[in-house]
Design a protein around this motif. Structure first.
Motif, mmCIF file in Angstrom:
data_model
loop_
_atom_site.group_PDB
_atom_site.id
_atom_site.type_symbol
_atom_site.label_atom_id
_atom_site.label_comp_id
_atom_site.label_asym_id
_atom_site.label_seq_id
_atom_site.Cartn_x
_atom_site.Cartn_y
_atom_site.Cartn_z
ATOM 1 N N ARG B 23 0.831 -1.203 0.000
ATOM 2 C CA ARG B 23 0.000 0.000 0.000
ATOM 3 C C ARG B 23 0.865 1.251 0.000
ATOM 4 O O ARG B 23 0.556 2.221 -0.697
ATOM 5 N N GLU B 24 1.947 1.199 0.738
ATOM 6 C CA GLU B 24 2.809 2.377 0.774
ATOM 7 C C GLU B 24 3.406 2.628 -0.608
ATOM 8 O O GLU B 24 3.441 3.767 -1.086
ATOM 9 N N ALA B 25 3.850 1.569 -1.249
ATOM 10 C CA ALA B 25 4.435 1.722 -2.585
ATOM 11 C C ALA B 25 3.397 2.317 -3.543
ATOM 12 O O ALA B 25 3.707 3.194 -4.354
ATOM 13 N N THR B 26 2.171 1.865 -3.416
ATOM 14 C CA THR B 26 1.111 2.370 -4.285
ATOM 15 C C THR B 26 0.880 3.854 -4.034
ATOM 16 O O THR B 26 0.767 4.646 -4.982
ATOM 17 N N VAL B 27 0.834 4.238 -2.797
ATOM 18 C CA VAL B 27 0.624 5.639 -2.458
ATOM 19 C C VAL B 27 1.782 6.491 -2.974
ATOM 20 O O VAL B 27 1.580 7.576 -3.507
ATOM 21 N N ARG B 28 3.009 5.949 -2.859
ATOM 22 C CA ARG B 28 4.149 6.711 -3.346
ATOM 23 C C ARG B 28 4.045 6.945 -4.864
ATOM 24 O O ARG B 28 4.338 8.039 -5.347
ATOM 25 N N THR B 62 -6.180 -1.888 -3.428
ATOM 26 C CA THR B 62 -5.672 -0.690 -2.759
ATOM 27 C C THR B 62 -6.350 0.564 -3.306
ATOM 28 O O THR B 62 -6.769 1.430 -2.545
ATOM 29 N N LEU B 63 -6.476 0.631 -4.614
ATOM 30 C CA LEU B 63 -7.095 1.807 -5.206
ATOM 31 C C LEU B 63 -8.558 1.916 -4.792
ATOM 32 O O LEU B 63 -9.079 3.006 -4.537
ATOM 33 N N GLU B 64 -9.203 0.790 -4.714
ATOM 34 C CA GLU B 64 -10.594 0.764 -4.270
ATOM 35 C C GLU B 64 -10.710 1.279 -2.841
ATOM 36 O O GLU B 64 -11.565 2.102 -2.522
ATOM 37 N N LEU B 65 -9.787 0.815 -2.014
ATOM 38 C CA LEU B 65 -9.781 1.243 -0.617
ATOM 39 C C LEU B 65 -9.501 2.732 -0.495
ATOM 40 O O LEU B 65 -10.207 3.459 0.209
#
Lengths: 155, 155
Positions: B23-28, B62-65
């Motif tokens: 999730r952190e990688a996705t947010v970054r 993750t994007l859904e969340l």
DNA sequence: TTAGGTGCAAATCTTTTGCAGAAAG
DNA sequence: CTTTCTGCAAAAGATTTGCACCTAA
């Protein structure tokens, strides 16, 4: 009604397309449900009442074609299906949508509020506007009465 | 940057969610590409650089969340894929889109022009606006120079 | 420790396409 | 006749889900 079909027939023919039985049935369903935003699947079920042999692929092909001819507008509310709106091109009638995030209802603003903004886009961005789309998400008047305050919860 | 991640971490944890490596990688990736409107597939490829084990399904989840938490906004331009925009919630910064029907380019209006309209929606329709979306379709300044007048042609 | 997360593969769903036969003009 | 259409079934994509195994807190 008949005259509107005739007009669409002309439009088709002027581009070398034919007005088949299936296409006519599809257009009739669109005319009879002008208020709604039907998906291809919805259309399919309604068109079958008039033309039982029709296949779903033909409905898709017809809607795609009508879309190219600007007879319908293909819109997407983000729920995974495309919807189709008959275009009232004579009145250049663009409406806006009010989508309730609580009950899912979709109401409409039947006026076009964007005239001034379109001018601004043209002036400030040198962008020639052909069409636009404006949706508001929020809580509709029905739900806001109900004192419903639920928080985001894990699935 | 780090503080924004920290903030999102708080948001997750306050709802009982964890900030995992993925999730952190996705947010970054979202933070590093704020200007773009990336699809889940785009995201997947970029996130893999930081977290090679990640699966596409996790990116979707993750994007859904993040969408439920209003960290990103899921948008749909009608090209068959959903795209995700990081929400600049601090500034309540909504931007609008200029989509060129000729070259497909998408420019942005970085201001929010809808304040007055939202008030009108609330007053006239008793609809509490949470969010909105405004797109213009037309010809961009680059294409309008090119004198390009092609007509609708059969496929 | 334990609820929440993850990867993978399979399943779903919407939309598109190939093809041989059908029909509009 | 000839070109455009159609139905069907298969294909293609995008997104979701089931499940057994991880891992953050």
């Amino acid at each position: 009604m008949e005259e509107r079909i005739e007009k669409i027939k002309q439009q088709l023919q002027s581009q070398g397309y034919k007005l088949t039985h299936q296409r006519e049935a599809t257009v009739r369903v669109l005319l009879e449900n002008e208020e709604d935003h039907l998906s291809a699947e919805d259309m399919f079920m309604l068109v079958r009442d008039k033309a039982p042999e029709i296949g779903l692929a033909t409905v898709y092909r017809t809607l795609e074609l009508l879309s190219e001819l600007h007879v319908v507008e293909k819109i997407n509310f983000g729920d995974g299906v495309a919807r189709y709106d008959l275009r009232n091109d004579s009145t250049h009638h663009h409406h806006h949508h009010l989508i309730c995030v609580q009950c899912g209802a979709m109401d409409e603003i039947l006026e076009d509020w964007l005239g001034p903004l379109e001018e601004r886009v043209e002036a400030e961005y040198h962008f020639t506007v052909i069409d636009h789309r404006l949706d508001f998400q929020g809580i509709c008047h029905r739900c806001s009465g109900k004192e419903n305050n639920k928080s985001t919860e894990p699935k």
